[in-house]
Design a protein around this motif. Sequence first.
Motif, PDB file in Angstrom:
ATOM      1  N   THR A  57       0.864  -1.177   0.000  1.00 62.61           N
ATOM      2  CA  THR A  57       0.000   0.000   0.000  1.00 62.61           C
ATOM      3  C   THR A  57       0.902   1.229   0.000  1.00 62.61           C
ATOM      4  O   THR A  57       2.120   1.110   0.134  1.00 62.61           O
ATOM      5  CB  THR A  57      -0.922   0.036   1.239  1.00 62.61           C
ATOM      6  OG1 THR A  57      -0.128   0.212   2.408  1.00 62.61           O
ATOM      7  CG2 THR A  57      -1.759  -1.231   1.350  1.00 62.61           C
ATOM      8  N   SER A  63       1.164   3.498   2.251  1.00 59.25           N
ATOM      9  CA  SER A  63       1.652   3.926   3.560  1.00 59.25           C
ATOM     10  C   SER A  63       1.211   2.936   4.637  1.00 59.25           C
ATOM     11  O   SER A  63       0.298   2.132   4.441  1.00 59.25           O
ATOM     12  CB  SER A  63       1.098   5.310   3.910  1.00 59.25           C
ATOM     13  OG  SER A  63      -0.306   5.240   4.098  1.00 59.25           O
ATOM     14  N   ILE A  64       1.861   3.052   5.783  1.00 64.96           N
ATOM     15  CA  ILE A  64       1.471   2.260   6.946  1.00 64.96           C
ATOM     16  C   ILE A  64       0.041   2.618   7.353  1.00 64.96           C
ATOM     17  O   ILE A  64      -0.743   1.746   7.736  1.00 64.96           O
ATOM     18  CB  ILE A  64       2.447   2.506   8.112  1.00 64.96           C
ATOM     19  CG1 ILE A  64       3.843   1.969   7.754  1.00 64.96           C
ATOM     20  CG2 ILE A  64       1.946   1.876   9.403  1.00 64.96           C
ATOM     21  CD1 ILE A  64       4.932   2.361   8.733  1.00 64.96           C
ATOM     22  N   GLU A  65      -0.315   3.896   7.229  1.00 67.66           N
ATOM     23  CA  GLU A  65      -1.659   4.349   7.614  1.00 67.66           C
ATOM     24  C   GLU A  65      -2.735   3.725   6.720  1.00 67.66           C
ATOM     25  O   GLU A  65      -3.793   3.306   7.212  1.00 67.66           O
ATOM     26  CB  GLU A  65      -1.740   5.876   7.558  1.00 67.66           C
ATOM     27  CG  GLU A  65      -0.886   6.579   8.600  1.00 67.66           C
ATOM     28  CD  GLU A  65       0.614   6.648   8.247  1.00 67.66           C
ATOM     29  OE1 GLU A  65       1.412   6.893   9.163  1.00 67.66           O
ATOM     30  OE2 GLU A  65       0.977   6.442   7.071  1.00 67.66           O
ATOM     31  N   THR A  66      -2.475   3.659   5.433  1.00 71.09           N
ATOM     32  CA  THR A  66      -3.437   3.029   4.521  1.00 71.09           C
ATOM     33  C   THR A  66      -3.577   1.550   4.842  1.00 71.09           C
ATOM     34  O   THR A  66      -4.687   1.010   4.872  1.00 71.09           O
ATOM     35  CB  THR A  66      -3.023   3.225   3.054  1.00 71.09           C
ATOM     36  OG1 THR A  66      -2.996   4.617   2.763  1.00 71.09           O
ATOM     37  CG2 THR A  66      -3.984   2.520   2.100  1.00 71.09           C
ATOM     38  N   GLN A 113      -3.126   0.111   7.717  1.00 77.48           N
ATOM     39  CA  GLN A 113      -3.875  -0.020   8.962  1.00 77.48           C
ATOM     40  C   GLN A 113      -5.361   0.244   8.742  1.00 77.48           C
ATOM     41  O   GLN A 113      -6.215  -0.422   9.333  1.00 77.48           O
ATOM     42  CB  GLN A 113      -3.312   0.913  10.030  1.00 77.48           C
ATOM     43  CG  GLN A 113      -3.868   0.636  11.411  1.00 77.48           C
ATOM     44  CD  GLN A 113      -3.573  -0.780  11.884  1.00 77.48           C
ATOM     45  OE1 GLN A 113      -2.430  -1.208  11.891  1.00 77.48           O
ATOM     46  NE2 GLN A 113      -4.614  -1.515  12.275  1.00 77.48           N
ATOM     47  N   MET A 114      -5.677   1.211   7.883  1.00 78.72           N
ATOM     48  CA  MET A 114      -7.081   1.502   7.584  1.00 78.72           C
ATOM     49  C   MET A 114      -7.748   0.285   6.940  1.00 78.72           C
ATOM     50  O   MET A 114      -8.879  -0.075   7.297  1.00 78.72           O
ATOM     51  CB  MET A 114      -7.196   2.706   6.642  1.00 78.72           C
ATOM     52  CG  MET A 114      -8.639   3.052   6.308  1.00 78.72           C
ATOM     53  SD  MET A 114      -8.904   3.749   4.663  1.00 78.72           S
ATOM     54  CE  MET A 114      -8.119   2.624   3.570  1.00 78.72           C
ATOM     55  N   ASP A 172      -8.200  -2.293   9.695  1.00 78.09           N
ATOM     56  CA  ASP A 172      -9.286  -1.890  10.603  1.00 78.09           C
ATOM     57  C   ASP A 172     -10.664  -2.050   9.965  1.00 78.09           C
ATOM     58  O   ASP A 172     -11.632  -2.370  10.642  1.00 78.09           O
ATOM     59  CB  ASP A 172      -9.105  -0.439  11.059  1.00 78.09           C
ATOM     60  CG  ASP A 172      -7.915  -0.248  11.989  1.00 78.09           C
ATOM     61  OD1 ASP A 172      -7.378  -1.257  12.505  1.00 78.09           O
ATOM     62  OD2 ASP A 172      -7.510   0.918  12.182  1.00 78.09           O
ATOM     63  N   ARG A 192      -2.790  -8.256   8.353  1.00 79.66           N
ATOM     64  CA  ARG A 192      -1.363  -7.946   8.379  1.00 79.66           C
ATOM     65  C   ARG A 192      -0.635  -8.970   7.516  1.00 79.66           C
ATOM     66  O   ARG A 192      -0.875 -10.169   7.617  1.00 79.66           O
ATOM     67  CB  ARG A 192      -0.863  -8.006   9.829  1.00 79.66           C
ATOM     68  CG  ARG A 192       0.621  -7.928  10.014  1.00 79.66           C
ATOM     69  CD  ARG A 192       1.064  -6.513  10.332  1.00 79.66           C
ATOM     70  NE  ARG A 192       2.457  -6.455  10.734  1.00 79.66           N
ATOM     71  CZ  ARG A 192       3.475  -6.407   9.881  1.00 79.66           C
ATOM     72  NH1 ARG A 192       3.266  -6.436   8.595  1.00 79.66           N
ATOM     73  NH2 ARG A 192       4.714  -6.340  10.323  1.00 79.66           N
ATOM     74  N   LYS A 240       5.166  -3.035   7.407  1.00 84.13           N
ATOM     75  CA  LYS A 240       3.811  -2.673   7.843  1.00 84.13           C
ATOM     76  C   LYS A 240       2.984  -1.987   6.766  1.00 84.13           C
ATOM     77  O   LYS A 240       1.783  -1.823   6.921  1.00 84.13           O
ATOM     78  CB  LYS A 240       3.885  -1.789   9.081  1.00 84.13           C
ATOM     79  CG  LYS A 240       4.342  -2.528  10.306  1.00 84.13           C
ATOM     80  CD  LYS A 240       4.363  -1.618  11.508  1.00 84.13           C
ATOM     81  CE  LYS A 240       4.813  -2.374  12.739  1.00 84.13           C
ATOM     82  NZ  LYS A 240       4.799  -1.528  13.924  1.00 84.13           N
ATOM     83  N   SER A 241       3.608  -1.571   5.665  1.00 89.80           N
ATOM     84  CA  SER A 241       2.847  -0.958   4.575  1.00 89.80           C
ATOM     85  C   SER A 241       2.276  -2.016   3.625  1.00 89.80           C
ATOM     86  O   SER A 241       1.619  -1.679   2.647  1.00 89.80           O
ATOM     87  CB  SER A 241       3.712   0.038   3.798  1.00 89.80           C
ATOM     88  OG  SER A 241       4.823  -0.627   3.222  1.00 89.80           O
TER      89      SER A 241
END
Length: 112
Positions: free
Chosen positions: A50, A52-55, A57-58, A61, A67, A73-74
């Motif tokens: 992805t 970013s890591i934030e994307t 995680q989204m 979630d 994971r 983590k991305s």
Amino acid sequence: MSRETVNALCATFAGATCDDALGPGHDSWKIGGKLFASLGPDTRTVSVKTDSIETAQMLIDAGLAGRARYFHKSWVAVPLDADPAELAHRIGVSYDIIRASLTRAVRDSLSG
């Protein structure tokens, strides 16, 4: 999607190659020598990058992915039984991210 369908989709991307560099039974899809999708021998997921890591995680979630084990983590693991359009989109986004990270010379050498 089946493993075969995912492999057929990955094969349609310009410059995409498949090997088992991660071990027997792995389908490691690369462009310019960089991984953009991976299917393990015993998993029902495809791991993709992805932006970013934030994307990532989204997506986790929201329940759209999990994971991706052994990856940064991305990366996320998208189930093969996910919505086919979402799965194809995630593979395409991963390909685009990795292709954009290649040098201009490598990108220019790719067909498509």
